[in-house]
Design a protein around this motif. Structure first.
Motif, PDB file in Angstrom:
ATOM      1  N   SER A   1     -56.715  12.423  69.178  1.00 42.19           N
ATOM      2  CA  SER A   1     -55.556  12.545  68.293  1.00 42.19           C
ATOM      3  C   SER A   1     -54.487  11.521  68.651  1.00 42.19           C
ATOM      4  O   SER A   1     -53.908  10.885  67.781  1.00 42.19           O
ATOM      5  CB  SER A   1     -54.959  13.948  68.375  1.00 42.19           C
ATOM      6  OG  SER A   1     -55.857  14.896  67.888  1.00 42.19           O
TER       7      SER A   1
ATOM      8  N   ALA B   1     -53.518   8.217  66.230  1.00 37.44           N
ATOM      9  CA  ALA B   1     -52.308   8.555  65.478  1.00 37.44           C
ATOM     10  C   ALA B   1     -51.518   7.308  65.116  1.00 37.44           C
ATOM     11  O   ALA B   1     -51.469   6.337  65.872  1.00 37.44           O
ATOM     12  CB  ALA B   1     -51.432   9.501  66.297  1.00 37.44           C
TER      13      ALA B   1
ATOM     14  N   GLU C   1     -46.497   9.363  63.733  1.00 39.25           N
ATOM     15  CA  GLU C   1     -47.081  10.620  64.200  1.00 39.25           C
ATOM     16  C   GLU C   1     -46.966  10.748  65.712  1.00 39.25           C
ATOM     17  O   GLU C   1     -46.785  11.848  66.236  1.00 39.25           O
ATOM     18  CB  GLU C   1     -48.536  10.720  63.752  1.00 39.25           C
ATOM     19  CG  GLU C   1     -48.674  10.886  62.253  1.00 39.25           C
ATOM     20  CD  GLU C   1     -50.097  10.716  61.749  1.00 39.25           C
ATOM     21  OE1 GLU C   1     -50.926  10.117  62.470  1.00 39.25           O
ATOM     22  OE2 GLU C   1     -50.360  11.175  60.640  1.00 39.25           O
TER      23      GLU C   1
ATOM     24  N   LEU D   1     -43.567  12.030  66.448  1.00 41.04           N
ATOM     25  CA  LEU D   1     -43.536  13.462  66.162  1.00 41.04           C
ATOM     26  C   LEU D   1     -44.187  14.253  67.306  1.00 41.04           C
ATOM     27  O   LEU D   1     -43.668  15.295  67.731  1.00 41.04           O
ATOM     28  CB  LEU D   1     -44.241  13.753  64.839  1.00 41.04           C
ATOM     29  CG  LEU D   1     -44.132  15.171  64.299  1.00 41.04           C
ATOM     30  CD1 LEU D   1     -42.682  15.554  64.033  1.00 41.04           C
ATOM     31  CD2 LEU D   1     -44.961  15.298  63.032  1.00 41.04           C
ATOM     32  N   MET D   2     -45.291  13.737  67.839  1.00 40.86           N
ATOM     33  CA  MET D   2     -45.959  14.389  68.971  1.00 40.86           C
ATOM     34  C   MET D   2     -45.047  14.419  70.195  1.00 40.86           C
ATOM     35  O   MET D   2     -45.026  15.407  70.937  1.00 40.86           O
ATOM     36  CB  MET D   2     -47.253  13.661  69.327  1.00 40.86           C
ATOM     37  CG  MET D   2     -48.366  13.855  68.356  1.00 40.86           C
ATOM     38  SD  MET D   2     -49.798  12.856  68.904  1.00 40.86           S
ATOM     39  CE  MET D   2     -50.910  13.107  67.544  1.00 40.86           C
TER      40      MET D   2
ATOM     41  N   ARG E   1     -36.826  16.201  65.515  1.00 38.24           N
ATOM     42  CA  ARG E   1     -38.208  16.448  65.119  1.00 38.24           C
ATOM     43  C   ARG E   1     -38.303  16.769  63.628  1.00 38.24           C
ATOM     44  O   ARG E   1     -39.141  16.229  62.915  1.00 38.24           O
ATOM     45  CB  ARG E   1     -38.787  17.595  65.948  1.00 38.24           C
ATOM     46  CG  ARG E   1     -40.298  17.810  65.832  1.00 38.24           C
ATOM     47  CD  ARG E   1     -40.768  18.868  64.853  1.00 38.24           C
ATOM     48  NE  ARG E   1     -39.968  20.035  64.708  1.00 38.24           N
ATOM     49  CZ  ARG E   1     -40.172  21.191  65.314  1.00 38.24           C
ATOM     50  NH1 ARG E   1     -41.171  21.353  66.157  1.00 38.24           N
ATOM     51  NH2 ARG E   1     -39.382  22.222  65.073  1.00 38.24           N
TER      52      ARG E   1
ATOM     53  N   LYS F   1     -40.128  14.559  60.831  1.00 37.12           N
ATOM     54  CA  LYS F   1     -41.201  15.154  60.029  1.00 37.12           C
ATOM     55  C   LYS F   1     -40.968  14.884  58.538  1.00 37.12           C
ATOM     56  O   LYS F   1     -41.896  14.549  57.796  1.00 37.12           O
ATOM     57  CB  LYS F   1     -41.246  16.657  60.294  1.00 37.12           C
ATOM     58  CG  LYS F   1     -42.487  17.360  59.848  1.00 37.12           C
ATOM     59  CD  LYS F   1     -42.315  18.846  60.140  1.00 37.12           C
ATOM     60  CE  LYS F   1     -43.533  19.419  60.774  1.00 37.12           C
ATOM     61  NZ  LYS F   1     -43.387  20.846  61.074  1.00 37.12           N
TER      62      LYS F   1
ATOM     63  N   ILE G   1     -41.792  11.228  57.718  1.00 36.97           N
ATOM     64  CA  ILE G   1     -43.242  11.032  57.624  1.00 36.97           C
ATOM     65  C   ILE G   1     -43.750  11.548  56.276  1.00 36.97           C
ATOM     66  O   ILE G   1     -44.537  10.879  55.602  1.00 36.97           O
ATOM     67  CB  ILE G   1     -43.973  11.726  58.796  1.00 36.97           C
ATOM     68  CG1 ILE G   1     -43.698  10.981  60.100  1.00 36.97           C
ATOM     69  CG2 ILE G   1     -45.474  11.800  58.535  1.00 36.97           C
ATOM     70  CD1 ILE G   1     -44.218  11.688  61.337  1.00 36.97           C
ATOM     71  N   GLN G   2     -43.285  12.729  55.873  1.00 36.82           N
ATOM     72  CA  GLN G   2     -43.726  13.297  54.603  1.00 36.82           C
ATOM     73  C   GLN G   2     -43.295  12.424  53.422  1.00 36.82           C
ATOM     74  O   GLN G   2     -44.068  12.201  52.492  1.00 36.82           O
ATOM     75  CB  GLN G   2     -43.187  14.721  54.438  1.00 36.82           C
ATOM     76  CG  GLN G   2     -43.844  15.713  55.365  1.00 36.82           C
ATOM     77  CD  GLN G   2     -43.172  17.073  55.366  1.00 36.82           C
ATOM     78  OE1 GLN G   2     -42.032  17.232  54.937  1.00 36.82           O
ATOM     79  NE2 GLN G   2     -43.886  18.078  55.872  1.00 36.82           N
TER      80      GLN G   2
ATOM     81  N   ARG H   1     -45.497   9.346  53.306  1.00 39.88           N
ATOM     82  CA  ARG H   1     -46.826   9.678  52.790  1.00 39.88           C
ATOM     83  C   ARG H   1     -46.798   9.830  51.276  1.00 39.88           C
ATOM     84  O   ARG H   1     -47.715   9.391  50.583  1.00 39.88           O
ATOM     85  CB  ARG H   1     -47.353  10.959  53.430  1.00 39.88           C
ATOM     86  CG  ARG H   1     -47.856  10.756  54.834  1.00 39.88           C
ATOM     87  CD  ARG H   1     -48.471  12.011  55.387  1.00 39.88           C
ATOM     88  NE  ARG H   1     -48.870  11.810  56.772  1.00 39.88           N
ATOM     89  CZ  ARG H   1     -48.906  12.763  57.676  1.00 39.88           C
ATOM     90  NH1 ARG H   1     -48.579  13.996  57.346  1.00 39.88           N
ATOM     91  NH2 ARG H   1     -49.282  12.497  58.905  1.00 39.88           N
TER      92      ARG H   1
END
Length: 134
Positions: free
Chosen positions: A14, A18, A22, A25-26, A112, A116, A119-120, A123
């Motif tokens: 992962s 990534a 991402e 985010l991790m 965070r 997130k 990222i959304q 996408r």
């Protein structure tokens, strides 16, 4: 070296596959995990576990600091916030202060959640661009 633990292999894969967003985010999620453990350790009076997990949180904050793109204006603001968070983590570790960890947890949670959303949104833009090319 073969990894015998399937979960460890999955985690390793992962991270290795990534996208940079991402990974960030991790890092935030990992920091929150370690803060949660540190808070519980303070409640349990487990000084060693508290110290270890605060240091893990600090390592993540440090990684976020050194990976900032200093050519972007917001990076300087983020750097100041990360430095403040790191300072509060040091104080919380020295004083065994749960409220300081909760303050840091609030900031990291906000970072965070914002990340997130970014990222959304990216996408969605990427998907909209690909479906328009068909």
């Amino acid at each position: 070296m073969a990894i015998n633990n399937p979960y460890a292999a999955y985690q390793n894969n992962s991270v290795n596959t990534a996208a940079p967003g991402e990974l960030t985010l991790m890092l935030y999620n990992g920091c929150l995990k370690f803060l949660h453990i540190a808070k519980q350790a303070i409640n349990d009076k487990n000084i060693e576990l508290k110290n270890t997990n605060i240091q893990k949180s600090q390592a993540i904050i440090h990684e976020l600091m050194v990976t900032l793109d200093t050519n972007v204006d917001i990076s300087n603001n983020l750097l100041s916030l990360y430095e403040y968070i790191n300072h509060r983590l040091t104080e919380a570790n020295i004083k065994n202060d749960l409220s300081m960890l909760e303050e840091v947890e609030g900031y990291v949670t906000d970072f965070r959640n914002t990340w997130k959303q970014v990222i959304q949104m990216n996408r969605q833009k990427q998907y909209a661009g690909q479906s328009g090319q068909a």
